[in-house]
Design an enzyme around this catalytic site. Structure first.
Site, PDB file in Angstrom:
ATOM      1  N   HIS A   1      -7.213  -5.480  10.117  1.00  0.00           N
ATOM      2  CA  HIS A   1      -6.968  -5.194   8.694  1.00  0.00           C
ATOM      3  C   HIS A   1      -5.666  -5.839   8.223  1.00  0.00           C
ATOM      4  O   HIS A   1      -4.747  -6.076   9.000  1.00  0.00           O
ATOM      5  CB  HIS A   1      -7.020  -3.682   8.395  1.00  0.00           C
ATOM      6  CG  HIS A   1      -5.886  -2.874   8.894  1.00  0.00           C
ATOM      7  ND1 HIS A   1      -6.032  -1.617   9.437  1.00  0.00           N
ATOM      8  CD2 HIS A   1      -4.541  -3.105   8.930  1.00  0.00           C
ATOM      9  CE1 HIS A   1      -4.858  -1.129   9.759  1.00  0.00           C
ATOM     10  NE2 HIS A   1      -3.933  -2.008   9.469  1.00  0.00           N
TER      11      HIS A   1
ATOM     12  N   ASP B   1       0.806  -1.218   0.000  1.00  0.00           N
ATOM     13  CA  ASP B   1       0.000   0.000   0.000  1.00  0.00           C
ATOM     14  C   ASP B   1       0.843   1.273   0.000  1.00  0.00           C
ATOM     15  O   ASP B   1       2.056   1.238   0.227  1.00  0.00           O
ATOM     16  CB  ASP B   1      -0.958   0.004   1.211  1.00  0.00           C
ATOM     17  CG  ASP B   1      -0.322  -0.589   2.473  1.00  0.00           C
ATOM     18  OD1 ASP B   1       0.910  -0.550   2.602  1.00  0.00           O
ATOM     19  OD2 ASP B   1      -1.071  -1.089   3.325  1.00  0.00           O
TER      20      ASP B   1
ATOM     21  N   ASN C   1      -7.528  -3.659  14.191  1.00  0.00           N
ATOM     22  CA  ASN C   1      -8.923  -4.015  13.891  1.00  0.00           C
ATOM     23  C   ASN C   1      -9.000  -5.200  12.926  1.00  0.00           C
ATOM     24  O   ASN C   1     -10.044  -5.472  12.348  1.00  0.00           O
ATOM     25  CB  ASN C   1      -9.667  -2.801  13.316  1.00  0.00           C
ATOM     26  CG  ASN C   1      -9.022  -2.283  12.028  1.00  0.00           C
ATOM     27  OD1 ASN C   1      -8.081  -2.886  11.519  1.00  0.00           O
ATOM     28  ND2 ASN C   1      -9.526  -1.180  11.512  1.00  0.00           N
TER      29      ASN C   1
ATOM     30  N   GLU D   1      -9.850  -2.545   5.444  1.00  0.00           N
ATOM     31  CA  GLU D   1     -10.494  -2.347   6.739  1.00  0.00           C
ATOM     32  C   GLU D   1     -11.683  -3.299   6.884  1.00  0.00           C
ATOM     33  O   GLU D   1     -12.158  -3.867   5.900  1.00  0.00           O
ATOM     34  CB  GLU D   1     -10.970  -0.888   6.831  1.00  0.00           C
ATOM     35  CG  GLU D   1      -9.872   0.148   6.633  1.00  0.00           C
ATOM     36  CD  GLU D   1      -8.942   0.305   7.841  1.00  0.00           C
ATOM     37  OE1 GLU D   1      -8.974  -0.544   8.753  1.00  0.00           O
ATOM     38  OE2 GLU D   1      -8.168   1.281   7.874  1.00  0.00           O
TER      39      GLU D   1
END
Ligand code: F6R
Length: 248
Positions: free
Chosen positions: A138, A67, A136, A143
């Site tokens: 990811h 990313d 979380n 997400e």
């Protein structure tokens, strides 16, 4: 999934680096999928040291990163391009032309996402994808709620991810709100996946991903459906898993 317990962060980093070096030495033109963030810093340090000491060569290696932030120039110290050069590429003998990250400055982001997806295919797919684990759940910047079928796309970063990344910026408000990330299906096409997890604060999400059925609210749970995933986690990250007496 195979889970390897490491004593601590240093031990996890050593094991991860050994794992990567093995692939680099074994394959004639390995394509490594790389991650940024805090977790792989120690791994990159071991790779740098190994290159200096043992002369492991990366001339035949290709890399694609997971990313990049949108709107942050590659020369800016907060870009993932800058991070990769500083932590790894500038210290080993990989040709810079073999290293790839999404272009977060592209005017047409959709075209950039398609270009990146096609680039990975042209390289013959990813041989070994290194992943960190978000608090979380990811992976990349996928997400919770991201479809498992997703390809490289632009995402709005959640508050939790922005808060977790604010430590690298002057303030929370300086954290970009968008990134381009490989999608979950892009990651899942990798031949082998290496998930690195360290620290007590990741213990809850690691236990969650190991106990839950694959579901899109915990993106990393998709890894349970991949045929070749190795998790290297340190004892702190495995603390809840062990407390619950889960076998691994
Ligand atoms: C980084 C990335 C992220 C991180 C994750 C964990 O390229 O894609 O998914 O791997 O946010 O970050 P750290 O390692 O900082 O806890």
């Amino acid at each position: 999934m195979k889970i390897i317990e490491a004593k601590d962060y240093q031990d996890m980093s050593q094991s991860a680096a050994r794992f990567i070096i093995e692939q680099v030495n074994r394959l004639s033109a390995p394509v490594l999928g790389l991650a940024t963030g805090g977790t792989p810093l120690g791994t990159y340090q071991v790779l740098r040291e190994d290159h200096a000491r043992n002369k492991t060569t990366y001339k035949h290696v290709y890399t694609v990163n997971l990313d990049e932030y949108v709107g942050v120039s590659p020369d800016h110290e907060n870009s993932y391009t800058f991070y990769m050069k500083k932590q790894l590429f500038d210290h080993i003998d990989i040709p810079l032309s073999h290293t790839h990250l999404p272009n977060g400055m592209a005017c047409d982001q959709d075209a950039e996402c398609s270009r990146y997806e096609a680039l990975i295919e042209r390289l013959g797919g990813i041989d070994l994808q290194v992943l960190g684990l978000g608090l979380n759940g990811h992976i990349g910047f996928n997400e919770p709620g991201t479809p498992f079928s997703s390809k490289t796309h632009t995402v709005e970063l959640t508050q939790s991810t922005k808060e977790a990344n604010a430590r690298y910026f002057d303030s929370y408000d300086a954290v970009p709100s968008q990134a381009i990330t490989m999608g979950i299906s892009t990651i899942m096409k990798s031949k082998q996946i290496l998930l690195l997890v360290s620290g007590e604060k990741k213990a809850g999400i690691l236990a969650k991903l190991l106990t839950e059925e694959p579901n899109e609210d915990t993106p990393a749970s998709v890894l349970k459906t991949h045929q070749d995933v190795v998790i290297i986690a340190d004892s702190d990250a495995l603390s809840i898993v062990k407390e619950r007496g889960m076998a691994f």
